[in-house]
Design a protein around this motif. Sequence first.
Motif, mmCIF file in Angstrom:
data_model
loop_
_atom_site.group_PDB
_atom_site.id
_atom_site.type_symbol
_atom_site.label_atom_id
_atom_site.label_comp_id
_atom_site.label_asym_id
_atom_site.label_seq_id
_atom_site.Cartn_x
_atom_site.Cartn_y
_atom_site.Cartn_z
ATOM 1 N N SER A 159 1.018 -1.186 -0.012
ATOM 2 C CA SER A 159 -0.110 0.063 0.216
ATOM 3 C C SER A 159 0.918 1.397 0.076
ATOM 4 O O SER A 159 2.115 1.284 0.256
ATOM 5 C CB SER A 159 -1.003 -0.002 1.160
ATOM 6 O OG SER A 159 -0.348 0.058 2.457
ATOM 7 N N MET B 24 -2.642 8.518 -9.114
ATOM 8 C CA MET B 24 -3.142 6.991 -8.936
ATOM 9 C C MET B 24 -2.592 6.084 -9.603
ATOM 10 O O MET B 24 -2.545 4.902 -9.261
ATOM 11 C CB MET B 24 -4.784 7.121 -9.259
ATOM 12 C CG MET B 24 -5.575 7.995 -8.639
ATOM 13 S SD MET B 24 -5.363 7.678 -6.691
ATOM 14 C CE MET B 24 -6.421 6.266 -6.659
ATOM 15 N N ALA C 128 0.485 5.509 -7.834
ATOM 16 C CA ALA C 128 0.300 4.879 -6.296
ATOM 17 C C ALA C 128 -0.023 3.144 -6.432
ATOM 18 O O ALA C 128 0.419 2.375 -5.830
ATOM 19 C CB ALA C 128 -0.977 5.544 -5.688
ATOM 20 N N ARG C 129 -0.786 3.064 -7.704
ATOM 21 C CA ARG C 129 -1.035 1.659 -8.098
ATOM 22 C C ARG C 129 0.219 0.818 -8.326
ATOM 23 O O ARG C 129 0.499 -0.413 -7.899
ATOM 24 C CB ARG C 129 -1.947 1.383 -9.093
ATOM 25 C CG ARG C 129 -3.496 1.683 -8.790
ATOM 26 C CD ARG C 129 -4.271 1.239 -9.713
ATOM 27 N NE ARG C 129 -4.334 2.194 -11.018
ATOM 28 C CZ ARG C 129 -4.943 3.441 -11.218
ATOM 29 N NH1 ARG C 129 -5.670 3.551 -10.000
ATOM 30 N NH2 ARG C 129 -4.823 4.103 -11.772
ATOM 31 N N TYR D 166 -7.251 -4.586 -6.308
ATOM 32 C CA TYR D 166 -6.889 -3.121 -5.795
ATOM 33 C C TYR D 166 -8.027 -2.513 -5.120
ATOM 34 O O TYR D 166 -9.222 -2.666 -5.314
ATOM 35 C CB TYR D 166 -6.501 -2.245 -6.881
ATOM 36 C CG TYR D 166 -5.473 -2.895 -7.538
ATOM 37 C CD1 TYR D 166 -4.166 -2.371 -7.280
ATOM 38 C CD2 TYR D 166 -5.384 -3.892 -8.791
ATOM 39 C CE1 TYR D 166 -2.945 -2.764 -7.847
ATOM 40 C CE2 TYR D 166 -4.119 -4.122 -9.362
ATOM 41 C CZ TYR D 166 -2.921 -3.643 -9.204
ATOM 42 O OH TYR D 166 -1.767 -3.893 -9.588
ATOM 43 N N SER E 64 -8.903 1.532 -3.195
ATOM 44 C CA SER E 64 -8.648 2.747 -2.872
ATOM 45 C C SER E 64 -9.483 3.504 -1.819
ATOM 46 O O SER E 64 -10.470 3.097 -1.947
ATOM 47 C CB SER E 64 -8.170 3.657 -3.948
ATOM 48 O OG SER E 64 -9.413 3.727 -4.803
ATOM 49 N N ALA F 182 -4.834 9.837 -1.546
ATOM 50 C CA ALA F 182 -5.583 8.694 -1.625
ATOM 51 C C ALA F 182 -4.629 7.573 -1.152
ATOM 52 O O ALA F 182 -3.445 7.557 -1.475
ATOM 53 C CB ALA F 182 -5.885 8.507 -2.939
ATOM 54 N N GLU F 183 -5.112 6.504 -0.474
ATOM 55 C CA GLU F 183 -4.407 5.354 -0.203
ATOM 56 C C GLU F 183 -5.005 4.339 -1.287
ATOM 57 O O GLU F 183 -5.910 4.444 -1.600
ATOM 58 C CB GLU F 183 -4.893 4.728 0.960
ATOM 59 C CG GLU F 183 -4.231 3.349 1.573
ATOM 60 C CD GLU F 183 -4.832 2.729 2.732
ATOM 61 O OE1 GLU F 183 -4.162 1.940 3.206
ATOM 62 O OE2 GLU F 183 -6.018 3.010 2.998
ATOM 63 N N VAL F 184 -3.855 3.623 -1.698
ATOM 64 C CA VAL F 184 -4.091 2.672 -2.572
ATOM 65 C C VAL F 184 -3.403 1.381 -2.270
ATOM 66 O O VAL F 184 -2.372 1.443 -1.544
ATOM 67 C CB VAL F 184 -3.708 2.985 -4.152
ATOM 68 C CG1 VAL F 184 -3.647 1.581 -5.122
ATOM 69 C CG2 VAL F 184 -4.086 4.147 -4.852
#
Length: 103
Positions: A23, A53, A56-57, A81, A83, A91-93
């Motif tokens: 994460s 994003m 992040a991914r 996944y 988010s 944002a948290e992914v």
Amino acid sequence: MILVNTDYIAGKNLEMLGLVKGSTIQSKNVGKDISQAFKTLVGGELRAYNEMMNDARALATKRMAQEAEALGADAVVNIRYASAAVMQGAAEVMAYGTAVRFV
């Protein structure tokens, strides 16, 4: 390391090793955050957030794969996944799946 979103890999017998995850929490700088806020007034793609994003991914996937490698896995199956917004502009992914070894 093979990464798939199916629960099998054709032609391989799998031994399950366990859940693995990675994460990250990402944000954009204030300047880009303000420019994206103006973009919402006229509509269209928010490219800075799309880039955020995607980054992040990629990072969450890398961390998940590293956790799987530490377990001695050959692959991660059934990858998913998730988010969530942590705060405005951040944002948290999370990437998660099942680490497996070929038998």
